[in-house]
Write a protein that holds these residues in place. Structure first.
Motif, mmCIF file in Angstrom:
data_model
loop_
_atom_site.group_PDB
_atom_site.id
_atom_site.type_symbol
_atom_site.label_atom_id
_atom_site.label_comp_id
_atom_site.label_asym_id
_atom_site.label_seq_id
_atom_site.Cartn_x
_atom_site.Cartn_y
_atom_site.Cartn_z
ATOM 1 N N GLU A 1 -1.193 7.199 -0.479
ATOM 2 C CA GLU A 1 -2.427 7.656 -1.121
ATOM 3 C C GLU A 1 -3.599 6.695 -0.877
ATOM 4 O OE1 GLU A 1 0.461 7.135 -3.077
ATOM 5 O OE2 GLU A 1 1.135 9.197 -2.853
ATOM 6 N N ASP A 2 -3.299 5.475 -0.484
ATOM 7 C CA ASP A 2 -4.336 4.469 -0.249
ATOM 8 C C ASP A 2 -4.995 4.598 1.125
ATOM 9 O OD1 ASP A 2 -3.742 3.381 -2.754
ATOM 10 O OD2 ASP A 2 -2.257 2.016 -1.920
ATOM 11 N N MET B 1 0.837 -1.195 0.000
ATOM 12 C CA MET B 1 0.000 0.000 0.000
ATOM 13 C C MET B 1 0.878 1.254 0.000
ATOM 14 S SD MET B 1 -3.019 -1.225 0.029
ATOM 15 C CE MET B 1 -4.466 -0.858 0.933
ATOM 16 N N HIS C 1 -6.561 -2.682 -7.745
ATOM 17 C CA HIS C 1 -5.534 -2.971 -8.745
ATOM 18 C C HIS C 1 -6.109 -3.928 -9.767
ATOM 19 C CE1 HIS C 1 -1.683 -3.802 -10.555
ATOM 20 N NE2 HIS C 1 -1.920 -5.089 -10.435
ATOM 21 N N LYS D 1 -10.250 -3.260 0.713
ATOM 22 C CA LYS D 1 -10.896 -2.160 1.429
ATOM 23 C C LYS D 1 -10.996 -2.552 2.895
ATOM 24 C CE LYS D 1 -14.806 0.932 1.410
ATOM 25 N NZ LYS D 1 -16.049 1.315 0.755
ATOM 26 N N MET E 1 -8.410 2.164 4.499
ATOM 27 C CA MET E 1 -7.479 1.939 3.409
ATOM 28 C C MET E 1 -8.230 1.275 2.278
ATOM 29 S SD MET E 1 -4.854 -1.010 4.588
ATOM 30 C CE MET E 1 -5.316 -2.707 4.656
ATOM 31 N N GLU E 2 -7.875 1.693 1.065
ATOM 32 C CA GLU E 2 -8.544 1.162 -0.111
ATOM 33 C C GLU E 2 -7.536 1.116 -1.249
ATOM 34 O OE1 GLU E 2 -12.637 1.880 -2.655
ATOM 35 O OE2 GLU E 2 -12.053 3.294 -1.116
ATOM 36 N N ASN E 3 -7.453 -0.047 -1.889
ATOM 37 C CA ASN E 3 -6.525 -0.236 -2.991
ATOM 38 C C ASN E 3 -7.215 -1.082 -4.049
ATOM 39 O OD1 ASN E 3 -4.382 -0.564 -4.709
ATOM 40 N ND2 ASN E 3 -3.102 -1.661 -3.276
#
Length: 141
Positions: free
Chosen positions: A55-56, A52, A75, A95, A71-73
């Motif tokens: 920015e996440d 991570m 991809h 998430k 937190m959220e990523n």
């Protein structure tokens, strides 16, 4: 003598085909590991977040005075080629949201956070109470 049972080898395959398909993919429901440490001057919250970036993350104090960590990523592994078609396409989406009730001795104005080596570290400094020493000369009447 104990009875032996014949196992039907097709039964697990039927369930695997039913539950592990594009229509019903397996869900990954694991929360990141979290550590909370205390010293004389501060509390430290560490959250495992490999891969991570800063920015996440969204770290804030909500209207009730609690610490909210989000937190959220998202991809997507996407290779565009007009001559090929997908046989399997994988998405990765993470998430997570955690709300921590802060102790009353946390100085909410000086909270800091940083991401390094896959770990989100949040410093929660304690309010430093100054001890007022009441040393004075008392006159005797």
């Amino acid at each position: 003598m104990y009875p032996t049972f014949a196992r039907n080898s097709w039964l697990p395959t039927v369930f695997n085909d039913l539950f592990d398909s594009d229509y019903l993919p397996k869900a990954n429901c694991t929360a990141p590991a979290i550590n909370v440490k205390e010293s004389d001057k501060e509390y430290t919250v560490e959250l495992a977040a490999p891969g991570m970036k800063k920015e996440d993350f969204d770290v804030n104090i909500n209207h009730e005075g609690n610490l909210v960590i989000k937190m959220e990523n998202k991809h997507e592994s996407n290779e565009e080629d007009r001559k090929t078609r997908y046989l399997r396409r994988e998405f990765s989406y993470t998430k997570y949201e955690q709300t921590l009730i802060l102790p009353e001795d946390v100085n909410k104005e000086k909270i800091g956070a940083k991401v390094s080596d896959g770990v989100l570290t949040i410093q929660l400094p304690k309010i430093q109470k100054e001890e007022v020493k009441v040393a004075r000369q008392i006159s005797v009447d």
